[in-house]
Design an enzyme around this catalytic site. Structure first.
Site, PDB file in Angstrom:
ATOM      1  N   ARG A  62       2.208   2.105  -2.344  1.00  0.00           N
ATOM      2  CA  ARG A  62       2.425   3.322  -1.564  1.00  0.00           C
ATOM      3  C   ARG A  62       1.965   4.622  -2.208  1.00  0.00           C
ATOM      4  O   ARG A  62       1.902   5.644  -1.541  1.00  0.00           O
ATOM      5  CB  ARG A  62       3.907   3.429  -1.192  1.00  0.00           C
ATOM      6  N   ARG A 122       1.835  -3.365  -9.798  1.00  0.00           N
ATOM      7  CA  ARG A 122       1.919  -2.568  -8.566  1.00  0.00           C
ATOM      8  C   ARG A 122       0.790  -1.548  -8.455  1.00  0.00           C
ATOM      9  O   ARG A 122       0.994  -0.437  -7.978  1.00  0.00           O
ATOM     10  CB  ARG A 122       3.264  -1.840  -8.459  1.00  0.00           C
ATOM     11  N   ASP A 153       4.257 -10.884  -2.385  1.00  0.00           N
ATOM     12  CA  ASP A 153       5.559 -10.515  -2.933  1.00  0.00           C
ATOM     13  C   ASP A 153       6.269 -11.744  -3.477  1.00  0.00           C
ATOM     14  O   ASP A 153       6.087 -12.846  -2.953  1.00  0.00           O
ATOM     15  CB  ASP A 153       6.435  -9.846  -1.868  1.00  0.00           C
ATOM     16  N   ARG A 202      -1.213  -0.181   5.631  1.00  0.00           N
ATOM     17  CA  ARG A 202       0.161  -0.632   5.850  1.00  0.00           C
ATOM     18  C   ARG A 202       0.625  -0.221   7.258  1.00  0.00           C
ATOM     19  O   ARG A 202       1.267  -1.003   7.960  1.00  0.00           O
ATOM     20  CB  ARG A 202       1.030  -0.024   4.754  1.00  0.00           C
ATOM     21  N   TYR A 214      17.925 -12.289  -5.880  1.00  0.00           N
ATOM     22  CA  TYR A 214      17.726 -11.649  -4.565  1.00  0.00           C
ATOM     23  C   TYR A 214      18.294 -12.523  -3.445  1.00  0.00           C
ATOM     24  O   TYR A 214      18.839 -12.027  -2.460  1.00  0.00           O
ATOM     25  CB  TYR A 214      16.245 -11.382  -4.308  1.00  0.00           C
TER      26      TYR A 214
HETATM   27  O1  CP3 Z   1      -0.095  -4.488  -6.873  1.00  0.00           O
HETATM   28  C1  CP3 Z   1       0.699  -5.423  -7.212  1.00  0.00           C
HETATM   29  O2  CP3 Z   1       1.317  -5.422  -8.282  1.00  0.00           O
HETATM   30  C2  CP3 Z   1       0.763  -6.659  -6.323  1.00  0.00           C
HETATM   31  C3  CP3 Z   1       1.786  -6.712  -5.373  1.00  0.00           C
HETATM   32  C4  CP3 Z   1       3.268  -6.905  -5.705  1.00  0.00           C
HETATM   33  C5  CP3 Z   1       4.260  -6.436  -4.813  1.00  0.00           C
HETATM   34  N1  CP3 Z   1       5.464  -6.892  -5.249  1.00  0.00           N
HETATM   35  C6  CP3 Z   1       3.986  -5.626  -3.624  1.00  0.00           C
HETATM   36  C7  CP3 Z   1       5.081  -4.847  -3.014  1.00  0.00           C
HETATM   37  C8  CP3 Z   1       3.919  -7.578  -6.732  1.00  0.00           C
HETATM   38  C9  CP3 Z   1       3.334  -8.218  -7.988  1.00  0.00           C
HETATM   39  C10 CP3 Z   1       5.319  -7.576  -6.422  1.00  0.00           C
HETATM   40  C11 CP3 Z   1       6.340  -8.244  -7.251  1.00  0.00           C
HETATM   41  C12 CP3 Z   1       7.745  -8.022  -6.932  1.00  0.00           C
HETATM   42  N2  CP3 Z   1       8.349  -7.903  -5.709  1.00  0.00           N
HETATM   43  C13 CP3 Z   1       8.765  -7.981  -7.914  1.00  0.00           C
HETATM   44  C14 CP3 Z   1       8.573  -8.165  -9.402  1.00  0.00           C
HETATM   45  C15 CP3 Z   1       8.123  -6.919 -10.059  1.00  0.00           C
HETATM   46  C16 CP3 Z   1       9.177  -5.835 -10.101  1.00  0.00           C
HETATM   47  O3  CP3 Z   1       8.939  -4.804  -9.442  1.00  0.00           O
HETATM   48  O4  CP3 Z   1      10.174  -6.001 -10.794  1.00  0.00           O
HETATM   49  C17 CP3 Z   1       9.990  -7.783  -7.240  1.00  0.00           C
HETATM   50  C18 CP3 Z   1      11.362  -7.656  -7.875  1.00  0.00           C
HETATM   51  C19 CP3 Z   1       9.706  -7.756  -5.842  1.00  0.00           C
HETATM   52  C20 CP3 Z   1      10.680  -7.623  -4.730  1.00  0.00           C
HETATM   53  C21 CP3 Z   1      10.449  -6.399  -3.922  1.00  0.00           C
HETATM   54  N3  CP3 Z   1       9.351  -6.185  -3.138  1.00  0.00           N
HETATM   55  C22 CP3 Z   1      11.304  -5.275  -3.797  1.00  0.00           C
HETATM   56  C23 CP3 Z   1      12.635  -5.105  -4.509  1.00  0.00           C
HETATM   57  C24 CP3 Z   1      10.693  -4.387  -2.920  1.00  0.00           C
HETATM   58  C25 CP3 Z   1      11.242  -3.082  -2.416  1.00  0.00           C
HETATM   59  C26 CP3 Z   1      11.091  -1.987  -3.386  1.00  0.00           C
HETATM   60  C27 CP3 Z   1       9.891  -1.192  -3.065  1.00  0.00           C
HETATM   61  O5  CP3 Z   1       9.161  -0.810  -4.002  1.00  0.00           O
HETATM   62  O6  CP3 Z   1       9.691  -0.926  -1.871  1.00  0.00           O
HETATM   63  C28 CP3 Z   1       9.446  -4.949  -2.550  1.00  0.00           C
HETATM   64  C29 CP3 Z   1       8.448  -4.346  -1.626  1.00  0.00           C
HETATM   65  C30 CP3 Z   1       7.038  -4.265  -2.098  1.00  0.00           C
HETATM   66  N4  CP3 Z   1       6.376  -5.246  -2.776  1.00  0.00           N
HETATM   67  C31 CP3 Z   1       6.145  -3.179  -1.863  1.00  0.00           C
HETATM   68  C32 CP3 Z   1       4.922  -3.541  -2.430  1.00  0.00           C
HETATM   69  C33 CP3 Z   1       3.641  -2.758  -2.411  1.00  0.00           C
HETATM   70  C34 CP3 Z   1       6.464  -1.922  -1.060  1.00  0.00           C
HETATM   71  C35 CP3 Z   1       6.439  -2.310   0.360  1.00  0.00           C
HETATM   72  C36 CP3 Z   1       5.961  -1.238   1.326  1.00  0.00           C
HETATM   73  O7  CP3 Z   1       4.735  -1.044   1.466  1.00  0.00           O
HETATM   74  O8  CP3 Z   1       6.826  -0.649   1.970  1.00  0.00           O
END
Ligand code: CP3
Length: 357
Positions: free
Chosen positions: A37, A33, A83, A46, A159
């Protein structure tokens, strides 16, 4: 870059060197990540995109946010901005991300709901991810690697069953224990889809891939073999049949001492480990068998300062640079001050400079 040993047969990419048993010019470092944000420039893009999914689906913007952390920091890898839940969408789940609530999907909890899914993943719906990879690939420096990724079947299924980012995921865990026939079929479909999805990413230019099993630790140990190791093993095998050998990092979060079995059974090149895994155990029992990625506590990065420097020192002095990829134990948190990431990187470089003198 400092050279650890004169006989180094490096590829010039520290991350690939560690994943393939070569001697890297320095300890590779990237952060799960790393785009997101906590960066103001991410929040701008975004907002321009309108929604998180629009951002994932617009390669030019996804490329931009993928590259943002590499402009700020001296990182050894980019991870494509996408994602894990895009695969659920490509299988027919309705997917939306509500601000501050996380993902919302049409839940799959019955044979009827399962039957509404597509038999195969619609690769067209992730076409933008492949395009993003091609775009990012052109922008990287020679020593930098592009990482593709997918969720592991159990985590994505979890999920899909819950339909939301549920607190303890009890519904999904009960389904795994009861194992209705549709759940086994869903896992199989996710295995096949993950192979296709990762193969597409490698064909588009990903140099390595990571498989995220963020909720592996939700399962009883008795089910690790069937629902964590075997699905990931099949993905690793299927991927290499499709595209040849490509380095794989496996992240089975929360499985304790079973990380070692995960590494050997799934045939991954490295295991990513969460912050609760003891460094001493990693050093004494694991690192001779498989490369390790991790495991700084993301909250220590939020805290910064002396605690951060000491935690970095403990990791770098415990795990030799030629078998270790510096990373967090989980993703960068939203409240992380961007300056702390620069401090983290400086601390890692300084610790290695001091120890290899
Ligand atoms: O920079 C990176 O690592 C690449 C991008 C990336 C995202 N999600 C972007 C993202 C990666 C590798 C993921 C993987 C992901 N997504 C996982 C596995 C890793 C982990 O965190 O356990 C999981 C479980 C998800 C599912 C997911 N996506 C959730 C539960 C959420 C909401 C929680 C949150 O942090 O908002 C997301 C959204 C998400 N994925 C965001 C980002 C940057 C935030 C979205 C936003 O900009 O509002």
């Amino acid at each position: 870059m400092k050279v650890f040993m004169s006989e180094a047969v490096s590829t010039g990419k520290p991350l690939i060197d560690v994943l393939t048993g070569k001697v890297p010019s320095r300890r590779p470092l990237w952060l799960m990540r790393q785009a997101g944000r906590y960066l103001p420039e991410y929040r701008n893009v975004r907002a321009k995109a309108g929604s998180f999914l629009k951002l994932c689906d617009t390669s030019k913007l996804a490329c931009e946010v993928t590259m943002q952390p590499l402009r700020r920091y001296d990182l050894d890898a980019a991870i494509v901005f996408a994602d894990i839940l895009l695969v659920a969408r490509a299988l027919g789940s309705d997917l939306a991300f509500k601000d501050n609530e996380g993902p919302i999907l049409s839940p799959v909890r019955s044979p009827a709901e399962f039957c509404r899914l597509k038999g195969r993943m619609d690769l067209g719906s992730v076409g933008a991810v492949f395009d993003t990879i091609s775009l990012v690939k052109q922008k990287l420096e020679d020593h930098q690697v592009l990482i593709g990724f997918c969720g592991a079947p159990w985590t994505v299924a979890s999920y899909m069953i819950e339909g939301i980012a549920a607190h303890e995921r009890v519904r999904a865990r009960k389904v795994a224990l009861q194992k209705p026939p549709w759940f086994t079929e869903l896992m199989d479909r996710l295995i096949e889809s993950s192979i296709e999805y990762l193969a597409g990413q490698v064909e588009a230019g990903a140099d390595a891939v990571q498989i995220f099993d963020s909720w592996a630790g939700d399962l009883p140990e008795l089910l690790f073999d069937e629902l964590v190791f075997e699905p990931v093993r099949r993905i690793v095998e299927g991927l290499s049949k499709r595209v040849g050998t490509v380095p794989v990092i496996g992240f089975a979060r929360g499985i304790g001492a079973a990380h070692l079995q995960f590494a050997t059974k799934c045939n991954v090149n490295a295991i990513s480990v969460e912050q609760s895994v003891p460094l001493e155990w990693l050093r004494n029992e694991v690192i001779a068998k498989v490369a390790i990625q991790g495991n700084l506590d993301p909250l220590v990065l939020v805290a910064g300062g002396d605690l951060l420097r000491r935690a970095v020192g403990r990791i770098t002095s415990s795990l030799p640079a030629h078998s270790h990829i510096f990373n967090l134990g989980h993703g960068v948190r939203q409240e992380t001050p961007p300056g702390h990431v620069a401090e983290l990187i400086a601390a890692v470089r300084q610790a290695d400079g001091a120890s290899i003198g």
